[in-house]
Design a protein around this motif. Sequence first.
Motif, short mmCIF file in Angstrom:
data_model
loop_
_atom_site.label_atom_id
_atom_site.label_comp_id
_atom_site.label_asym_id
_atom_site.label_seq_id
_atom_site.Cartn_x
_atom_site.Cartn_y
_atom_site.Cartn_z
N ARG A 252 -0.18 0.65 9.70
CA ARG A 252 -1.68 0.62 10.31
C ARG A 252 -2.17 -0.60 10.30
O ARG A 252 -3.41 -0.85 9.94
CB ARG A 252 -2.34 1.82 10.13
N ARG B 218 -2.68 -2.29 7.58
CA ARG B 218 -3.37 -2.65 6.16
C ARG B 218 -2.39 -2.38 5.18
O ARG B 218 -2.17 -1.63 4.34
CB ARG B 218 -4.59 -1.64 5.92
N ARG C 14 0.91 -1.23 -0.01
CA ARG C 14 -0.09 -0.09 0.10
C ARG C 14 0.86 1.06 0.05
O ARG C 14 1.88 1.32 0.74
CB ARG C 14 -1.07 0.07 1.27
N GLY D 148 -0.55 3.75 5.79
CA GLY D 148 -1.62 2.50 5.88
C GLY D 148 -0.80 1.26 6.12
O GLY D 148 -0.97 0.38 6.90
#
Length: 392
Positions: free
Chosen positions: A206, A208, A199, A203
């Motif tokens: 975090r 993800r 990503r 993110g």
Amino acid sequence: RSSHKATKKMAETRPLVTVYGADGAAGGTAPLPGVFAAPIRPDVVLSVHTNIAKNARQAYAVMMKAGHQTSAESWGTGRAVSRIPRVQGGGTQRSGQGAFGNMCRSGRMFAPTKVWRKWHRKVNLNERRYAVASAIAASACPPLVMARGHKIDDCPELPLVVDASVTDSVAKTKAAVALLAKLGAAADADKCAASKKLRAGKGKMRNRRYVGRRGPLVVHAGESQCALARAARNLPGVDVAHVDRLNLLLLAPGGHVGRFVVWTSDAFAKLDAIYGTAGAPALKAGYVLPRACMTNADLARLVNSDEIQSVVRPAEEDVQRPKAPKKNPLKNLEAMLALNPYHAVHRETELKAAKARASSKKTAKRPKAVKARKAASKAFYEVANVEGEVTI
């Protein structure tokens, strides 16, 4: 709302759908549920998806004291500096520096975020049901499914229904992969596996870290932890849902209709009981399936059909004369006479008066004083020319 007793027509739905076995061979047929005749409304789906996707957010905010944990006070006016609060004290670079403001170093942000922001959104129940019904109907439309990016070239038909026995017989992930391959959905699953990427942005920190495409959605009617659900849950991009708890976030990811759905036969048969049909009510209390405003959306074909054209009156021809360009009455006599018929008398009088003036000028004799003045003027002109000459 009055109940309507509409019958399904061949033009709007297919009455039967093939049920495929675990080996990919056609094993039987199943009637098409009435929910697949619901109108496809991408605007309703996008609106509902945008709002309900906000309901899983967690509150966040900056610390309430951030940027204000210093003793600072404005110096006031008259010292040729701005009135921003400044750090007190001396003996250090920090003393005298601006504080508190969002334009200052170590100051607070503008409009600090608060945890009591309106995070969640309420969506009307009937609107949510309308969006789910539209997403289900769009999953049976191959152009919409392909427009979402799904690889369905090898699929025998849509909607794709597999026998309910796979709910318990497919217990391993490799068995789920083999089942998708037999049904022609392997290309879509492979596309998702190959699309796994890091990503962009924070993110990654975090929980993800990776992103990827969405693949087939397997809908079953068994228990929540049935063998099929456990077997398919680890495949990248493949989602599993129960028919009683169909989620718009799974049926239309990103708010785009046309998710590739693989139904088990028992889940497929249960759709009529959940959403109802034209003649039977749904398990949802007081719910009636939405129906399209027009059964046939080809309006031009309807208007031009023999049935309608035979009863409508013929089109009227334009009988108006072509309008000539406007004429100026001050320049065009006919236009002036149309506005003022008395203009003919007035004009005739003016012409007679002008003719009389012209004739009187020709016959009138010039007085002797005029002749004498003409002679004197000519003599003066001759003298002035001679006096004005310069000789070298």
